[in-house]
Write an enzyme that holds these catalytic residues in place. Structure first.
Site, PDB file in Angstrom:
ATOM      1  N   CYS A 246      44.113 -28.293  58.465  1.00  0.00           N
ATOM      2  CA  CYS A 246      43.684 -29.340  57.546  1.00  0.00           C
ATOM      3  C   CYS A 246      43.601 -28.814  56.102  1.00  0.00           C
ATOM      4  O   CYS A 246      44.635 -28.552  55.500  1.00  0.00           O
ATOM      5  CB  CYS A 246      42.371 -29.957  58.014  1.00  0.00           C
ATOM      6  SG  CYS A 246      42.072 -31.599  57.307  1.00  0.00           S
ATOM      7  N   HIS A 331      43.902 -31.897  63.479  1.00  0.00           N
ATOM      8  CA  HIS A 331      42.843 -31.098  64.101  1.00  0.00           C
ATOM      9  C   HIS A 331      43.175 -30.807  65.569  1.00  0.00           C
ATOM     10  O   HIS A 331      42.909 -31.641  66.451  1.00  0.00           O
ATOM     11  CB  HIS A 331      41.511 -31.841  64.011  1.00  0.00           C
ATOM     12  CG  HIS A 331      40.927 -31.862  62.647  1.00  0.00           C
ATOM     13  ND1 HIS A 331      40.090 -30.876  62.179  1.00  0.00           N
ATOM     14  CD2 HIS A 331      41.078 -32.739  61.624  1.00  0.00           C
ATOM     15  CE1 HIS A 331      39.733 -31.145  60.934  1.00  0.00           C
ATOM     16  NE2 HIS A 331      40.331 -32.265  60.575  1.00  0.00           N
ATOM     17  N   GLU A 333      41.679 -28.915  67.552  1.00  0.00           N
ATOM     18  CA  GLU A 333      40.465 -28.697  68.346  1.00  0.00           C
ATOM     19  C   GLU A 333      39.788 -30.008  68.740  1.00  0.00           C
ATOM     20  O   GLU A 333      38.891 -30.026  69.580  1.00  0.00           O
ATOM     21  CB  GLU A 333      39.470 -27.833  67.560  1.00  0.00           C
ATOM     22  CG  GLU A 333      38.603 -28.564  66.553  1.00  0.00           C
ATOM     23  CD  GLU A 333      39.350 -29.061  65.329  1.00  0.00           C
ATOM     24  OE1 GLU A 333      38.828 -29.951  64.626  1.00  0.00           O
ATOM     25  OE2 GLU A 333      40.469 -28.569  65.067  1.00  0.00           O
TER      26      GLU A 333
END
Length: 378
Positions: A246, A331, A333
Site C-alpha cells: 500500500c 492488502h 493480509e
C-alpha cells in the site's frame, strides 16, 4: 440528538448522532465493504478521514477485542445509513457507539449514504464536517473553509519506539507507516523474527538490526509527505530484500524514480479485482488508498508492472528488475473472504532465502578475525 454532515461544496445532510458529541473536520471518503466495519474503523490508513460505509446496516455484529487492526481508531468521523444499537453476535463485547464514544469520534446515521457516495464518485473526495447539536450552516462552512487536510498522518499513527515480536526464522524489519496488525500476524504465522521500527528510522539504524528482509507497511496520506522514507529505501535497495504494501508500495515506487498522484475518489473496500499480469489470474482484494503510482512514470525506471486494477487499470503491483524487491498496492493480509493473496508473504520469504543463497555472507567468526588482524596491523 440531531447531527449534521456538511461538505465543502455546500451539500448538507441532517441525521441522527451517535458516538461522541463533538465537531470534527476530515476528508470524506467511502468504503464499499459489506462486512469488516471494525477493521475499517481501526485501520490507521484512515487517519484524518470521515468514513462513509456504503453498506446500509452497520453495527449489527458489534465490536470484538480480537478484530482490531490497531490499538485505537484514528478516523475523524463515521457515516452510516442505519446504525444498529443492539448487536446480535456471541463474539460482540461492546457496540460501535461505545467504541466511538471512547475515542471521541462523532458518527451520523439516518442519511442518504447512496446519494453521498454518488456525489463523491462524481466530484471526488472532499473536505467535510460532522457536528452534533445546534450549529448554523454558516458557522460550519467557515470551519470547513478554514481547515486543511492533514499532512502528518504517518507521524501520528506510527509506533514511537522499536519493539520486537520474536521468532525463530528470518529476521524482518517492519517499517511502521501505520501498519495493520494483520501484517504482523502473517509474519508471525511464518515464525519470522519481526522488529517493528518507527517511520523515520534511518537506513543505518536498520542496518544495525541485521535484518534478512525489510517490509514497508501500509499507512495514511500522500507518500510525498514522507520524503525521509524514500531516502531510506534508496539507501537500502539492493542491500536487503524489500516488500512494500500500500503506502509502502508507493514509497518504493518513488524511491525507484516513478511518480504518484491522487485518485479522484480512491479505492476502499474488500472487493477490488486485481489482475496478475504474469498469470492472467484475477484476485479479489482488500484496498484502502487515495493515491496511485502513475503508470507512465514507471517506463524509465528499473521497475516493471506486475499487477493492474481490473476496474480502472491503475498500477497494483511492481517488481524491481535487478534487485530483490517488489510491492503491491492492495492488502494481502486482509483476506476479504478468500485468502488468495497471502501467498505474497511466502514469496517475500522465498525471495529472502534465494538472496541468501545467491549472496552468501562471510561467517561472523571470519569477520571478527579480520577485524582483529586489522587492529594488530594498525
Amino acid at each position: 440528538m440531531q447531527a449534521k454532515l456538511l461538505l465543502e461544496d455546500g451539500t448538507l445532510f441532517t441525521g441522527k448522532s451517535f458516538g461522541s458529541v463533538k465537531k470534527a473536520v476530515g476528508e470524506v471518503v467511502f468504503n464499499t465493504g459489506i462486512t469488516g466495519y471494525q477493521e475499517v474503523l481501526s485501520d490507521p490508513s484512515y487517519c484524518g478521514q470521515i468514513i462513509t460505509m456504503t453498506y446500509p446496516l452497520i453495527g449489527n455484529y458489534g465490536i470484538s477485542r480480537d478484530d482490531f487492526e490497531a490499538v485505537r481508531p484514528y478516523i475523524h468521523g463515521f457515516v452510516v445509513r442505519q446504525h444498529e444499537e443492539v448487536p446480535s453476535n456471541w463474539r460482540a463485547e461492546y457496540t460501535v457507539d461505545s467504541l466511538l464514544k471512547e475515542y471521541e469520534v462523532p458518527g451520523i446515521s439516518e442519511i442518504d449514504t447512496r446519494m453521498l457516495t454518488r456525489k463523491l464518485r462524481h466530484f471526488g473526495t472532499m473536505r467535510g464536517i460532522i457536528a452534533t447539536g445546534d450549529h448554523s450552516v454558516e458557522e460550519l462552512m467557515e470551519q470547513v473553509k478554514a481547515s486543511s487536510l492533514l499532512s502528518d498522518q504517518v507521524a501520528r499513527v506510527s509506533t514511537k519506539s522499536i519493539f520486537s515480536s520474536p521468532g525463530n526464522k528470518e529476521r524482518i524489519v517492519l517499517v511502521d507507516f501505520g501498519s495493520k496488525s494483520g501484517i504482523l500476524r502473517e509474519l508471525n504465522k511464518r515464525d519470522c523474527d519481526v522488529i517493528v521500527v518507527p517511520h523515520d528510522t534511518t537506513a543505518d539504524q536498520i542496518r544495525r538490526l541485521k535484518p534478512d528482509g525489510i517490509l514497508l507497511s501500509n499507512g495514511p496520506g500522500d507518500p510525498k509527505n514522507v520524503p525521509q522514507a524514500v531516502t531510506m529505501i534508496q539507501d537500502l535497495l539492493g542491500e536487503f530484500p524489500i516488500f512494500g504494501i500500500c503506502l509502502g508500495h508507493q514509497l518504493f515506487a518513488l524511491a525507484c524514480g516513478a511518480d504518484t498522484e491522487k485518485l479522484k475518489f480512491g479505492h476502499r473496500g474488500g472487493n477490488h479485482p486485481v489482475k496478475e499480469l504474469f498469470s492472467n489470474r484475477c484476485y479479489i482484494t482488500s484496498q484502502n488508498h487515495g493515491y496511485t503510482v502513475k503508470e507512465g512514470s514507471v517506463n524509465n525506471t528499473p521497475l516493471e508492472v506486475t499487477h493492474i486494477n481490473n476496474n480502472d487499470k491503475t498500477v497494483e503491483g511492481l517488481k524491481h528488475k535487478h534487485v530483490p524487491a517488489f510491492s503491491v498496492q492492495y492488502h494481502p493480509e486482509a483476506a476479504p473472504g478468500p485468502f488468495d493473496s497471502s501467498y505474497l508473504f511466502d514469496d517475500f520469504i522465498n525471495m529472502i532465502r534465494r538472496a541468501k543463497t545467491e549472496n552468501p555472507q562471510i561467517p561472523r567468526q571470519a569477520k571478527i578475525a579480520a577485524m582483529k588482524g586489522d587492529l594488530q596491523n594498525a
